[in-house]
Write a protein that holds these residues in place. Structure first.
Motif, mmCIF file in Angstrom:
data_model
loop_
_atom_site.group_PDB
_atom_site.id
_atom_site.type_symbol
_atom_site.label_atom_id
_atom_site.label_comp_id
_atom_site.label_asym_id
_atom_site.label_seq_id
_atom_site.Cartn_x
_atom_site.Cartn_y
_atom_site.Cartn_z
ATOM 1 N N GLY A 156 0.824 -1.212 0.000
ATOM 2 C CA GLY A 156 0.000 0.000 0.000
ATOM 3 C C GLY A 156 0.848 1.248 0.000
ATOM 4 O O GLY A 156 2.019 1.219 0.388
ATOM 5 N N SER A 190 -10.318 4.778 -1.490
ATOM 6 C CA SER A 190 -9.725 3.515 -1.041
ATOM 7 C C SER A 190 -10.736 2.549 -0.465
ATOM 8 O O SER A 190 -10.401 1.405 -0.190
ATOM 9 C CB SER A 190 -8.634 3.795 0.006
ATOM 10 O OG SER A 190 -9.157 4.548 1.082
ATOM 11 N N PRO A 363 -4.502 0.530 -2.519
ATOM 12 C CA PRO A 363 -3.332 -0.271 -2.899
ATOM 13 C C PRO A 363 -3.206 -0.398 -4.416
ATOM 14 O O PRO A 363 -4.211 -0.568 -5.117
ATOM 15 C CB PRO A 363 -3.595 -1.618 -2.228
ATOM 16 C CG PRO A 363 -4.445 -1.280 -1.049
ATOM 17 C CD PRO A 363 -5.320 -0.138 -1.494
#
Length: 510
Positions: A156, A190, A363
């Motif tokens: 990440g 995210s 990520p």
């Protein structure tokens, strides 16, 4: 002492004061400043004199403490007694006996998710409880691509996108989604849940107006709550009622200051499964001058010839929708969410959306996976065909043939929401708790026969919630997720198992 003597005495004092003042270094400059200032602007001189006197009084005033003790001093024994007597409010509502029993029997998948999954008790089941519509969870090409990106970029970014979390793969995925939808720009988040719950308060503030469907999902409700805007609800998918609400808002706001106004709805409703009439929504938006926030969490990648969502399904130009919000975690088998729209809308979120500003970036391997799946769908739209054929096969086994349940989902929706028929609820006098109990027993019966499904579940009520806070309540229902990883024969067999399991439980009710 007569007047002449008094004047002479005052003149002597002034001359003495002037003589003493002239001995002070810099006094001549000060006196010259005062004389010129008084001649140019006597009001300013008066103000300055007042400030000087105030400063002198402030400096000469007695000091005092701002830490006044306005509480009663307690002994250690009294403090311990109060602590022992204090009972804190629970952070969440306690589990009901039904929830405790459900958690004890909850099936757990051991290993990777797929059309056929292994449970922790070693039993193999047909998995119709996961959003693996196109059987991409085990796709080897996607796995290899994700591993390559993982080795290059790491797990990440460990930073918000606005700091140093944005990477080239994020920018590519944003461009791919925007091109796929036909919008000028796109922004990645995210987490799918926090996307819509951050987009709403980024644009709608206190005093603004939101008109929303009563059946919108929990993430939308949290976004509306955070925005603190004025909310007007309309009956689920009832566009006549929606038009009535819009007209009332326009009339009520006619003589008030101009505010921002939004219509919030879903493409495919998470809690009901049916489809919105987007062309009619756009028509009402233009007529009453509202902006549209469309949540396509469950329709993006599902509806339309190439999976562009409700806009492609109903032939609506994506530019007509102000904000399109979607998830990358369902059909695309990746993670995170996105918001597509104009350049201005996207750039505003980069500094105003809390989930984008204060959360670590998506990520890189998930962003790349989303891009790869979009490329696969664009290159081969036939990828969507098998799941649509399996939806028809499951419908044929459940809705027309079951005496107990009906499907409220749209025929194009791979997530089938199965509820008890109204006449069944009325004839058996089923309460909401009674329906949930019967559905849970049906799930256990069906899982025992080798098919894994689940229930539609809502978030628990807040502590001390009032009927006004609760609003529209979710109806108990089963959830069956169709996948292209099973053959038509396997889908039909699973449908028969579900129908027979429900029938067996309901016959026991007699």
């Amino acid at each position: 002492m007569d007047l002449h003597d008094t004047q002479s005495w005052l003149n002597d004092i002034l001359r003495e004061v002037s003589a003493q003042l002239q001995r002070v270094p810099g006094s001549a400059i000060f006196l010259r400043y005062v004389k010129s200032s008084y001649q140019d602007d006597p009001v300013r001189s008066a103000v300055e004199l007042f400030l000087v006197l105030f400063a002198i009084r402030y400096l000469l005033s007695p000091t005092y403490s701002t830490q006044k003790k306005s509480y009663v001093t307690l002994s250690d024994e009294e403090i311990d007694e109060l602590v022992d007597d204090w009972t804190p409010e629970p952070l969440v509502t306690p589990q009901t006996p039904f929830e405790e029993a459900e958690n004890e029997k909850r099936p757990v998948i051991a290993g990777p998710t797929g059309p056929k999954s292994k449970l922790s008790n070693g039993r193999m089941v047909t998995n119709l409880a996961s959003y693996n519509f196109y059987n991409l969870a085990g796709n080897e090409t996607l796995k290899e691509k994700a591993i390559q990106v993982l080795r290059t970029y790491g797990v990440g970014p460990c930073s918000p996108p606005g700091f140093y979390g944005t990477q080239d793969v994020h920018m590519k995925t944003e461009a791919d989604i925007a091109a796929h939808l036909g919008t000028p720009a796109c922004i990645l988040y995210s987490q799918a849940f926090s996307t819509i719950s951050s987009v709403i308060p980024a644009f709608s503030k206190r005093g603004d107006i939101i008109v929303a469907d009563k059946a919108v999902n929990y993430a939308i409700r949290k976004g509306i709550q955070i925005s603190r805007s004025s909310v007007r609800w309309y009956e689920h998918n009832d566009l006549e009622d929606m038009q009535r609400v819009l007209e009332r808002v326009v009339i009520d706001q006619a003589k008030k200051p101009l505010t921002r106004r939004f219509i919030i709805t879903e493409g495919l409703f998470e809690n009901v499964g049916d489809m919105v009439d987007l062309p009619k929504i756009i028509d009402l938006k233009l007529r009453y001058k509202f902006r549209v926030i469309l949540d396509e969490t469950w329709s993006f990648g599902v509806l339309g010839r190439t999976g562009r969502g409700i806009t492609e399904q109903q032939n609506v130009d994506a530019a007509e929708v102000d904000m399109i919000i979607g998830s990358l975690a369902g059909p695309l088998c990746a993670g995170g969410g996105f918001c597509a729209g104009s350049d201005e809308i996207v750039e505003h979120q980069r500094i105003s959306a809390s989930a984008y500003t204060y959360s670590a970036a998506l990520p890189a391997m998930l962003a790349t996976t989303a891009s790869e799946v979009l490329s696969m769908i664009q290159a081969s739209p036939d990828l969507l065909t098998p799941v649509r054929e399996n939806i028809k096969a499951m419908w044929a086994q459940l809705d027309p043939r079951s005496d107990w349940i009906c499907c409220t989902s749209s025929p194009e929706n791979p997530v089938m929401i199965l509820r008890f028929k109204p006449e069944v609820i009325a004839s058996k006098g089923l309460s909401k708790a009674g329906q949930e109990q019967l559905l849970q027993e049906a799930i256990e019966e069906i899982v025992g026969n080798g098919v894994l499904i689940t229930r539609v579940k809502s978030m628990p009520r807040a502590i001390n919630a009032t009927p006004k806070d609760i609003g529209w309540e979710l109806q108990p229902a089963l959830k069956v997720c169709i996948t292209s990883g099973l053959s038509r024969k396997e889908i039909e067999k699973a449908g028969i198992t579900i129908r027979h399991g429900i029938t067996k439980v309901m016959n026991k009710k007699r």
